[in-house]
Design a protein around this motif. Structure first.
Motif, mmCIF file in Angstrom:
data_model
loop_
_atom_site.group_PDB
_atom_site.id
_atom_site.type_symbol
_atom_site.label_atom_id
_atom_site.label_comp_id
_atom_site.label_asym_id
_atom_site.label_seq_id
_atom_site.Cartn_x
_atom_site.Cartn_y
_atom_site.Cartn_z
ATOM 1 N N ARG A 142 0.858 -1.179 0.000
ATOM 2 C CA ARG A 142 0.000 0.000 0.000
ATOM 3 C C ARG A 142 0.897 1.232 0.000
ATOM 4 O O ARG A 142 1.920 1.268 0.680
ATOM 5 C CB ARG A 142 -0.903 0.047 1.242
ATOM 6 C CG ARG A 142 -1.847 -1.129 1.399
ATOM 7 C CD ARG A 142 -3.036 -0.997 0.463
ATOM 8 N NE ARG A 142 -4.073 -1.951 0.810
ATOM 9 C CZ ARG A 142 -4.113 -3.204 0.426
ATOM 10 N NH1 ARG A 142 -3.138 -3.675 -0.346
ATOM 11 N NH2 ARG A 142 -5.087 -4.007 0.788
ATOM 12 N N ILE B 230 -8.806 3.542 4.003
ATOM 13 C CA ILE B 230 -8.586 2.806 2.751
ATOM 14 C C ILE B 230 -7.641 1.624 2.967
ATOM 15 O O ILE B 230 -6.887 1.233 2.075
ATOM 16 C CB ILE B 230 -8.062 3.735 1.639
ATOM 17 C CG1 ILE B 230 -6.791 4.478 2.072
ATOM 18 C CG2 ILE B 230 -9.127 4.739 1.238
ATOM 19 C CD1 ILE B 230 -6.193 5.355 0.989
ATOM 20 N N LEU C 161 -3.077 3.283 -0.977
ATOM 21 C CA LEU C 161 -3.459 2.931 -2.346
ATOM 22 C C LEU C 161 -2.610 1.775 -2.850
ATOM 23 O O LEU C 161 -1.393 1.757 -2.655
ATOM 24 C CB LEU C 161 -3.286 4.137 -3.269
ATOM 25 C CG LEU C 161 -4.045 5.408 -2.883
ATOM 26 C CD1 LEU C 161 -3.769 6.527 -3.891
ATOM 27 C CD2 LEU C 161 -5.542 5.147 -2.776
ATOM 28 N N TYR D 139 -6.076 6.086 -9.853
ATOM 29 C CA TYR D 139 -7.054 6.629 -8.917
ATOM 30 C C TYR D 139 -7.430 8.057 -9.311
ATOM 31 O O TYR D 139 -6.639 8.760 -9.945
ATOM 32 C CB TYR D 139 -6.490 6.629 -7.493
ATOM 33 C CG TYR D 139 -6.100 5.251 -6.994
ATOM 34 C CD1 TYR D 139 -6.984 4.476 -6.261
ATOM 35 C CD2 TYR D 139 -4.851 4.719 -7.292
ATOM 36 C CE1 TYR D 139 -6.629 3.204 -5.815
ATOM 37 C CE2 TYR D 139 -4.491 3.452 -6.861
ATOM 38 C CZ TYR D 139 -5.388 2.700 -6.125
ATOM 39 O OH TYR D 139 -5.039 1.443 -5.701
ATOM 40 N N VAL E 265 1.661 3.762 -8.446
ATOM 41 C CA VAL E 265 0.345 4.351 -8.201
ATOM 42 C C VAL E 265 0.226 5.613 -9.047
ATOM 43 O O VAL E 265 1.103 6.478 -9.005
ATOM 44 C CB VAL E 265 0.148 4.698 -6.721
ATOM 45 C CG1 VAL E 265 -1.079 5.607 -6.538
ATOM 46 C CG2 VAL E 265 -0.038 3.437 -5.889
ATOM 47 N N ILE F 227 -2.283 8.840 -9.815
ATOM 48 C CA ILE F 227 -3.437 9.642 -9.407
ATOM 49 C C ILE F 227 -3.705 10.686 -10.483
ATOM 50 O O ILE F 227 -2.784 11.383 -10.911
ATOM 51 C CB ILE F 227 -3.192 10.338 -8.053
ATOM 52 C CG1 ILE F 227 -3.171 9.318 -6.913
ATOM 53 C CG2 ILE F 227 -4.260 11.397 -7.785
ATOM 54 C CD1 ILE F 227 -2.846 9.934 -5.557
ATOM 55 N N GLY G 256 -10.128 3.648 -7.946
ATOM 56 C CA GLY G 256 -10.619 4.258 -6.713
ATOM 57 C C GLY G 256 -10.831 5.745 -6.868
ATOM 58 O O GLY G 256 -10.234 6.387 -7.742
ATOM 59 N N MET H 190 -13.076 2.149 -4.115
ATOM 60 C CA MET H 190 -11.690 1.807 -3.814
ATOM 61 C C MET H 190 -11.515 0.297 -3.976
ATOM 62 O O MET H 190 -12.411 -0.470 -3.616
ATOM 63 C CB MET H 190 -11.333 2.234 -2.384
ATOM 64 C CG MET H 190 -9.847 2.368 -2.102
ATOM 65 S SD MET H 190 -8.931 3.569 -3.108
ATOM 66 C CE MET H 190 -9.729 5.125 -2.710
#
Length: 380
Positions: free
Chosen positions: A114, A126, A130, A136, A271, A273, A295, A317
């Motif tokens: 995560r 969460i 993430l 996301y 990740v 975003i 998410g 999510m």
């Protein structure tokens, strides 16, 4: 073999061993002893220090004895040793005699990582953060805190040794940097130390989009070239956290191509975003972005005579949600603080950015961006 372990997994290990909630994990953390300072591989911070020793040696007897001596000098009672092999009899005797908890890392190797925000209540909501490999969406109307939350996410990654990248599509990098310096979130320091890259879309990208908008058959070519260019930057710089703020200038307003763009952004171990204002739906500009991301965190605020009441909600999510209710928060000079109820703050210090169109007449660049890529320009 050498153990490479994420802070999320270390946090999970400490929580399992001592049945506690861990606030922070620090790497190569120094604690002052009665005689001299000692640097530990990792230290979990709760009500007290919990040092963690990573066993990478084929025979760790002497290292464990030294570890215990450091614990004694610092008057620390709780500690952990993490290994990925069977311990020999002498190592087991030392750990038992010194009350050092031994953990077999092999039991945690398949645990999903995560990437946390470093905002405790948000991370708890969460399930720790993430999951890498997904895209996301952070959405909200102008001024809701999208850039601030995204910047905090990158700064937290830098503290954990995870390099970050923010791509600015509607903001001057110079103005962004000047404003981010006003917030005590470790972003500017990480940027200066090359742990966070700041880039903007190049004129070539803008021109290519305009050209392809004339011919729908070229939409796929535009997406392929832009995504390919972005992924080259990510791989070349070992980026683990990416923010595109905002995504709208890179999207083709067509449902199929929005789907293609967002799905093409996902990368293993990274990740991504994207941020978006609201227009055609309660969650995005074009009304379909929310369907293709893994998410969503939606930010909002209400104005009243008392001030600003800010809220965030997590409608979607790819992990179990521990909190599906709106959370109140405040933006301060130290970042974002989740509050138990409405927190009205007037004239609060928040990250403000300058729109390129609105700011052209009153903003003068201090220096030219360097390190030009085909579709993105790096700012230093």
């Amino acid at each position: 073999m050498d153990i490479t372990i994420s802070k999320y997994k270390i946090k999970k290990i400490v929580a399992d061993v001592f049945d506690i909630t861990v606030n922070n994990i620090h790497k190569n953390y120094e604690i002052q002893g009665k005689i001299i300072p000692h640097k530990f591989d990792y230290v979990a911070l709760n009500d007290a220090y919990i040092p963690i020793k990573i066993i990478n040696e084929p025979d760790a007897v002497h290292d464990l004895m030294g570890f215990y001596a450091e614990l004694e000098d610092c008057n620390i009672k709780n500690s952990i040793a993490i290994t990925d092999r069977e311990l020999n009899d002498d190592e087991q005797k030392i750990l038992k005699a010194y009350n050092i908890k031994a953990v077999d890392y092999r039991n945690y190797m398949d645990l999903d990582d995560r990437y946390s925000f470093g905002i405790h209540k948000l991370d708890m909501a969460i399930s720790g953060g993430l999951r890498p490999g997904f895209v996301y969406l952070i959405s909200g109307k102008t001024g809701s805190g999208k850039t601030t939350l995204s910047s905090i996410f990158l700064a937290e990654g830098a503290k954990n040794g995870e390099k970050g990248l923010i791509i600015l599509t509607d903001t001057f990098p110079e103005a962004f940097v000047e404003n981010i310096r006003t917030m005590d979130i470790n972003f500017y320091e990480s940027y200066k130390n090359d742990m966070i890259e700041i880039m903007e879309i190049s004129d070539k990208t803008k021109s290519l989009k305009l050209e392809n908008m004339k011919n729908k058959a070229d939409y796929r070519e535009f997406i392929t070239k832009v995504i390919s260019g972005l992924k080259k930057v990510i791989v070349a710089n070992n980026i683990k956290r990416v923010v595109i703020d905002m995504v709208m200038p890179l999207l083709i307003p067509d449902d199929d191509y929005i789907n293609l763009f967002i799905n093409s952004l996902s990368m293993e171990g990274v990740v991504v975003i994207i941020t978006s204002i609201l227009r055609n739906s309660d969650l995005s500009v074009y009304g379909s972005e929310e369907n293709y991301v893994a998410g969503i965190i939606k930010l909002d605020y209400k104005l009243s005579t008392k001030g600003i009441d800010r809220t965030m909600i997590i409608p979607k999510m790819p992990v179990p949600l521990n909190n599906t209710m709106p959370m109140h928060f405040a933006i301060t000079s130290s970042g974002i603080e989740i509050t138990s109820k409405a927190s009205y703050i007037v004239n609060q210090n928040k990250l403000k950015v300058t729109n390129q169109v609105d700011g052209l007449n009153n903003y003068t660049k201090k220096e030219e961006p360097v390190n030009e890529y085909a579709f993105f320009k790096s700012f230093k």
